[in-house]
Design an enzyme around this catalytic site. Structure first.
Site, PDB file in Angstrom:
ATOM      1  N   GLU A 293       1.029  -1.245  -0.041  1.00 38.55           N
ATOM      2  CA  GLU A 293       0.021   0.057   0.010  1.00 38.55           C
ATOM      3  C   GLU A 293       0.968   1.062   0.043  1.00 38.55           C
ATOM      4  OE1 GLU A 293      -1.534   3.484   1.068  1.00 38.55           O
ATOM      5  OE2 GLU A 293      -1.587   2.249   3.116  1.00 38.55           O
TER       6      GLU A 293
ATOM      7  N   CYS B 107      -2.564   8.054   4.638  1.00 39.15           N
ATOM      8  CA  CYS B 107      -2.689   7.853   3.223  1.00 39.15           C
ATOM      9  C   CYS B 107      -3.836   8.006   2.487  1.00 39.15           C
ATOM     10  CB  CYS B 107      -2.311   6.335   3.062  1.00 39.15           C
ATOM     11  SG  CYS B 107      -0.804   5.459   3.796  1.00 39.15           S
TER      12      CYS B 107
END
Length: 542
Positions: free
Chosen positions: A293, A327
């Site tokens: 990720e 994020c």
């Protein structure tokens, strides 16, 4: 002898504590903050269950008071990294053969330890070392981490229960072996929960890990490692190896026993690791599993039917919580020109009401960005905007790194949908807005879809639900986590499994079943009850 069939039901999510003044959790946290602030911890490597002191010392400081040292940690070199690989491989066989319910019991003990004894320890370390306020630490280093432990055990029980059908005269089964080798876990600074999960998901499935923690999160990660040990994770199953990213990546990717990489961090670093795996592909025992990720350029798209006050809340909280270092943080917004003045006015009101400073003052909504490198990077983007002809800073923009790495919540307004800060990840409290003509909704949707290489999170706002759905369908590849009439951040384990694609990663969804599947090698077994002895087909017989 264990012969019970054990099922682990779907758990409830860990409740978020309030930390009201005078509450037991607040008293415990305040005491732990005082203790950790006034203690300089010496942090060793932990390899094969042994503490190793290399003498190559790095410091952990408070980002909001960078002159204050919290810990000094020993950094691994090539020798220690290879030791960690050997330790992981030595522990692999016994751990792989350990009954999965025993592994599950250890993981659930981690959850119980964290919900009680370690809660103030982990929250205080995350607050001081990563500059999170009480709420941001509580939802991360306590609640989300606990949820990962409990939900992953539930998901593992579902995975192991997936079995093929039998046929006449034979029995079919599937066993779920761990990967053949070790897993390299490369973990980020911004979420303590991710640092835990990138190790403990593979570990629950019988794997062993070499753990490279972020240098700016070593303090909380060290306490997490000590909790793993207290819960009963055997020596060598998780190996705690603070080190240079380039060095540990090179050495681990060159090992024939690399079985997987579990990664959260920058797109560039993940691509470097992927390239290194490709260059070594002929040397591995098996093809490594690559789960990552990475970055994001997360958005809010506002339809003209939306409500300005709702947009202001989503933009402000979505962009500036934890200084935009999530994020999933909102970093670009497309809003109708007619609505933008009202949204900006409300955001300015919010900004005038908040304070910024030390995490130990609970009234501070904004704290510091993680380090000087991050501050300098954000500063460069703000200078670029200040000098641009097609953009201007309309809120915030102040920054100071003399005591701590502070940046005010900032809004950049641009007339260019491809302006630099609309395209590139900044990872700080900076939101760029593109006010579009009210009658050019679909041109703005097209701009959004084609502006950024990322595809992590996004949201759309509007009261015209049919139009909102059309926009959501048009943007289906722009976000792995998508929100309707909500900010594009705040995913919860078990509810919104997290991850994106495009340049944002492999979309293997931490907090859901999909991630677990990546850490097993299924073996299908057929047992014939009565073995035939005649090779003839039936129609060949006279």
């Amino acid at each position: 002898m264990k012969n019970a069939i054990i099922s682990f039901p779907c758990p409830a999510n860990e409740p978020v504590k309030t930390y009201l003044e005078g509450s037991p959790e607040r008293i415990a946290l305040d005491e732990e903050l005082e203790r950790q602030y006034n203690t300089v911890v010496e942090i060793p490597l932990i390899i094969g269950g042994k503490e190793i002191f290399t003498g190559n010392i790095k410091e952990v400081v408070c980002p909001h008071e960078h002159g204050h040292v919290l810990a000094r940690y020993h950094q691994a070199g090539e020798k220690e990294i290879k030791m960690a690989i050997d330790a992981a491989m030595t522990a692999h066989k016994q751990w792989a053969e350990t009954d999965w319910t025993v592994r599950a019991a250890i993981v659930l003990k981690c959850a119980e330890l964290l919900s009680t004894k370690y809660r103030p320890i982990m929250n205080a370390a995350t607050m001081l070392g990563q500059s999170k306020n009480i709420f941001q630490a509580e939802i991360d280093s306590a609640c989300e981490t606990i949820d990962f432990f409990r939900y992953n055990v539930h998901y593992a029980s579902k995975l192991y229960a997936i079995q093929p059908k039998d046929g006449k005269g034979f029995i079919d089964s599937t066993e779920y072996r761990p990967l053949e080798g070790f897993v390299l876990a490369v973990t980020p600074f911004n979420f303590t929960s991710i640092a835990s999960n990138l190790n403990m998901t593979p570990v629950l499935l019988g794997n062993t890990t070499v753990w490279k923690p972020s240098g700016t999160a070593v303090l909380s990660n060290y306490y997490m490692m000590k909790m793993f040990e207290e819960a009963g994770v055997p020596a060598g199953v998780v190996n705690f190896v603070p080190s240079k990213g380039s060095e540990i990546g090179r050495i681990c990717c060159a090992s024939k026993d690399l079985a997987g990489i579990h990664f959260t961090g920058s797109t560039a670093t993940f691509q470097t690791l992927w390239k290194s795996v490709g260059e070594n592909i002929a040397h591995y025992v098996s093809y490594p599993r690559l789960v990552g990720e990475t970055g994001g350029k997360d958005y809010i798209f506002v339809h003209p039917s939306a409500v300005a006050d709702e947009i202001a809340w989503a933009a402000f909280s979505g962009a500036y919580e934890f200084q935009g270092q999530k994020c999933s943080a909102a970093s670009r917004i497309y809003v109708p020109k007619s609505m933008w003045p009202a949204v900006l006015e409300k955001m300015k009101k919010f900004a005038s009401e908040i304070s910024m400073g030390d995490v130990r003052d609970p009234q501070n909504y904004i704290n510091a960005v993680i380090d000087e490198t991050s501050w300098d990077n954000i500063d460069s983007y703000l200078k670029y905007a200040e000098a641009a002809d097609d953009a201007k800073i309309v809120m915030g923009g102040g920054r100071d790194k003399s005591v701590g790495y502070f940046v005010e919540p900032t809004v950049i307004e641009t007339s260019n949908p491809h302006f630099k800060t609309m395209e590139e990840e900044i990872f700080g409290p900076v939101l760029t807005v593109y006010p579009y003509d009210d009658d050019k909704v679909w041109e703005a949707v097209h701009d959004l879809d084609t502006t950024s290489p990322y595809g992590l999170t996004g949201s759309v706002f509007g009261r015209d639900r049919l139009e909102v759905q059309k926009i959501a369908d048009a943007l289906c590849y722009t976000a792995g986590n998508f929100y309707i009439n909500d900010r594009p951040t705040g995913a919860v384990v078990g509810m919104q499994p997290f991850g994106g694609s495009r340049a944002s990663g492999t979309n293997d969804k931490a907090g859901g079943e999909f991630n677990l599947i990546r850490w097993v090698l299924p073996r299908c077994i057929k047992e014939t009850l009565v073995t035939p002895t005649d090779y003839h087909y039936s129609y060949m017989k006279k």
